[in-house]
Design a protein around this motif. Structure first.
Motif, PDB file in Angstrom:
ATOM      1  N   SER A  76       0.819  -1.207   0.000  1.00  7.34           N
ATOM      2  CA  SER A  76       0.000   0.000   0.000  1.00  7.34           C
ATOM      3  C   SER A  76       0.856   1.262   0.000  1.00  7.34           C
ATOM      4  CB  SER A  76      -0.914   0.021   1.218  1.00  7.34           C
ATOM      5  OG  SER A  76      -1.839  -1.008   1.131  1.00  7.34           O
ATOM      6  N   ARG A  77       0.360   2.277  -0.673  1.00  8.80           N
ATOM      7  CA  ARG A  77       1.023   3.579  -0.718  1.00  8.80           C
ATOM      8  C   ARG A  77       0.048   4.636  -0.224  1.00  8.80           C
ATOM      9  NH1 ARG A  77       4.575   0.673  -0.823  1.00  8.80           N
ATOM     10  NH2 ARG A  77       5.874   0.046  -2.545  1.00  8.80           N
ATOM     11  N   LYS A  78       0.576   5.618   0.484  1.00  5.00           N
ATOM     12  CA  LYS A  78      -0.220   6.742   0.981  1.00  5.00           C
ATOM     13  C   LYS A  78      -1.443   6.265   1.761  1.00  5.00           C
ATOM     14  CE  LYS A  78       1.373   9.811  -2.613  1.00  5.00           C
ATOM     15  NZ  LYS A  78       1.030  10.828  -3.589  1.00  5.00           N
ATOM     16  N   THR A  79      -1.224   5.248   2.594  1.00  9.18           N
ATOM     17  CA  THR A  79      -2.308   4.658   3.368  1.00  9.18           C
ATOM     18  C   THR A  79      -1.875   4.486   4.814  1.00  9.18           C
ATOM     19  OG1 THR A  79      -3.021   3.426   1.416  1.00  9.18           O
ATOM     20  CG2 THR A  79      -3.898   2.696   3.522  1.00  9.18           C
ATOM     21  N   THR A  80      -2.740   4.919   5.726  1.00  2.00           N
ATOM     22  CA  THR A  80      -2.516   4.731   7.149  1.00  2.00           C
ATOM     23  C   THR A  80      -3.431   3.604   7.614  1.00  2.00           C
ATOM     24  OG1 THR A  80      -1.975   7.060   7.470  1.00  2.00           O
ATOM     25  CG2 THR A  80      -2.662   5.835   9.425  1.00  2.00           C
ATOM     26  N   PHE A  81      -2.889   2.707   8.419  1.00  6.69           N
ATOM     27  CA  PHE A  81      -3.638   1.570   8.923  1.00  6.69           C
ATOM     28  C   PHE A  81      -3.817   1.692  10.426  1.00  6.69           C
ATOM     29  CE2 PHE A  81      -1.485   0.074   5.130  1.00  6.69           C
ATOM     30  CZ  PHE A  81      -2.517  -0.540   4.438  1.00  6.69           C
ATOM     31  N   ILE A  82      -4.927   1.179  10.910  1.00  8.27           N
ATOM     32  CA  ILE A  82      -5.171   1.085  12.351  1.00  8.27           C
ATOM     33  C   ILE A  82      -5.407  -0.380  12.664  1.00  8.27           C
ATOM     34  CG2 ILE A  82      -6.654   1.715  14.283  1.00  8.27           C
ATOM     35  CD1 ILE A  82      -7.377   4.250  12.734  1.00  8.27           C
ATOM     36  N   ILE A  83      -4.568  -0.911  13.556  1.00  3.91           N
ATOM     37  CA  ILE A  83      -4.734  -2.275  14.044  1.00  3.91           C
ATOM     38  C   ILE A  83      -4.687  -2.199  15.566  1.00  3.91           C
ATOM     39  CG2 ILE A  83      -3.749  -4.581  14.169  1.00  3.91           C
ATOM     40  CD1 ILE A  83      -2.573  -4.175  11.414  1.00  3.91           C
ATOM     41  N   LYS A  84      -5.755  -2.656  16.201  1.00  5.62           N
ATOM     42  CA  LYS A  84      -5.852  -2.629  17.669  1.00  5.62           C
ATOM     43  C   LYS A  84      -5.553  -1.240  18.221  1.00  5.62           C
ATOM     44  CE  LYS A  84      -4.864  -7.486  18.189  1.00  5.62           C
ATOM     45  NZ  LYS A  84      -4.059  -8.510  18.799  1.00  5.62           N
ATOM     46  N   GLU A 140      -3.157  15.954  -0.305  1.00  2.00           N
ATOM     47  CA  GLU A 140      -4.230  15.183   0.322  1.00  2.00           C
ATOM     48  C   GLU A 140      -3.672  14.322   1.442  1.00  2.00           C
ATOM     49  OE1 GLU A 140      -6.843  12.959  -2.143  1.00  2.00           O
ATOM     50  OE2 GLU A 140      -6.792  14.473  -3.726  1.00  2.00           O
ATOM     51  N   SER A 141      -4.462  14.139   2.479  1.00  2.00           N
ATOM     52  CA  SER A 141      -4.031  13.266   3.570  1.00  2.00           C
ATOM     53  C   SER A 141      -4.109  11.815   3.110  1.00  2.00           C
ATOM     54  CB  SER A 141      -4.904  13.491   4.804  1.00  2.00           C
ATOM     55  OG  SER A 141      -6.253  13.281   4.493  1.00  2.00           O
ATOM     56  N   SER A 142      -3.475  10.947   3.863  1.00  2.00           N
ATOM     57  CA  SER A 142      -3.459   9.530   3.501  1.00  2.00           C
ATOM     58  C   SER A 142      -4.835   8.908   3.711  1.00  2.00           C
ATOM     59  CB  SER A 142      -2.427   8.792   4.352  1.00  2.00           C
ATOM     60  OG  SER A 142      -2.764   8.883   5.719  1.00  2.00           O
ATOM     61  N   SER A 143      -5.072   7.807   3.029  1.00  2.00           N
ATOM     62  CA  SER A 143      -6.281   7.020   3.280  1.00  2.00           C
ATOM     63  C   SER A 143      -6.143   6.399   4.662  1.00  2.00           C
ATOM     64  CB  SER A 143      -6.414   5.898   2.253  1.00  2.00           C
ATOM     65  OG  SER A 143      -6.491   6.406   0.967  1.00  2.00           O
ATOM     66  N   LEU A 144      -7.237   6.185   5.334  1.00  2.00           N
ATOM     67  CA  LEU A 144      -7.205   5.623   6.680  1.00  2.00           C
ATOM     68  C   LEU A 144      -8.060   4.362   6.700  1.00  2.00           C
ATOM     69  CD1 LEU A 144      -6.243   6.048   9.604  1.00  2.00           C
ATOM     70  CD2 LEU A 144      -8.271   7.427   9.983  1.00  2.00           C
ATOM     71  N   LEU A 145      -7.419   3.224   6.974  1.00  2.00           N
ATOM     72  CA  LEU A 145      -8.102   1.937   6.975  1.00  2.00           C
ATOM     73  C   LEU A 145      -7.933   1.243   8.316  1.00  2.00           C
ATOM     74  CD1 LEU A 145      -6.855   0.570   3.533  1.00  2.00           C
ATOM     75  CD2 LEU A 145      -8.975   1.791   3.989  1.00  2.00           C
ATOM     76  N   LYS A 146      -9.019   0.728   8.843  1.00  2.00           N
ATOM     77  CA  LYS A 146      -8.967  -0.071  10.062  1.00  2.00           C
ATOM     78  C   LYS A 146      -9.045  -1.527   9.628  1.00  2.00           C
ATOM     79  CE  LYS A 146     -10.683  -0.352  14.697  1.00  2.00           C
ATOM     80  NZ  LYS A 146     -11.388   0.361  15.745  1.00  2.00           N
ATOM     81  N   ILE A 147      -8.051  -2.311  10.033  1.00  2.00           N
ATOM     82  CA  ILE A 147      -8.015  -3.702   9.574  1.00  2.00           C
ATOM     83  C   ILE A 147      -7.901  -4.670  10.748  1.00  2.00           C
ATOM     84  CG2 ILE A 147      -7.007  -3.097   7.349  1.00  2.00           C
ATOM     85  CD1 ILE A 147      -4.333  -4.112   8.311  1.00  2.00           C
TER      86      ILE A 147
END
Length: 156
Positions: A76-84, A140-147
């Motif tokens: 993934s590029r320009k993506t922020t992830f949230i885990i726990k 633009e800010s990064s995409s934000l995905l909770k996985i």
């Protein structure tokens, strides 16, 4: 170009706040979360994104990615992830500066909370400014995905 308010601020013993163009927008980077909270006038309960230089550094920091999502996070590029409830992003640094050679930094957009990029405000708050020929610009800010191991949910 690297600007600093004084030679003593470049010491490795002092944790600096760096203003630079990130992979998405202009950002403040630091390994000191409290300095960023002070600059942004942000509540201490709201965490910052931790940006890693590569996937290996992310795993070495003790983060566990579900096996089914490792490839997805790595590519993934320009993506922020949230885990726990831990937010992170893997972003290669385009600038070849020794000041940015740490394995990770806390990151936040370079602006006052709720406002747009203001260069004067940012230059006043940053210890070090790193800028390339393209200058600093708000993107633009990064995409934000909770996985988790079962699903991916888009938050932004």
């Amino acid at each position: 170009m690297v600007k600093s308010n004084g030679a003593t601020r470049l010491s490795n013993k002092i944790v600096n706040v760096v203003l630079t163009q990130t992979d998405t927008t202009v950002g403040f980077l630091s390994q000191d979360e409290t300095k960023l909270q002070t600059i942004k006038s942000r509540d201490s309960s709201k965490p910052f994104i931790k940006v890693y230089e590569n996937f290996k550094a992310l795993q070495e920091d003790g983060n566990r990615i579900p096996d089914s999502k490792k490839s997805y996070v790595r590519r993934s590029r320009k993506t922020t992830f949230i885990i726990k409830n831990i937010a992170f992003r893997v972003a290669k640094n385009k600038l070849n500066s020794s000041l940015l050679k740490s394995k990770w930094n806390y990151s936040t957009s370079a602006n006052e909370s709720g406002k747009h990029f203001d260069r004067e405000f940012c230059e006043e708050k940053a210890d070090i400014i790193i800028e390339d020929k393209e200058s600093l610009h708000e993107g633009e800010s990064s995409s934000l995905l909770k996985i988790n191991s079962k699903k991916v949910r888009r938050l932004r």
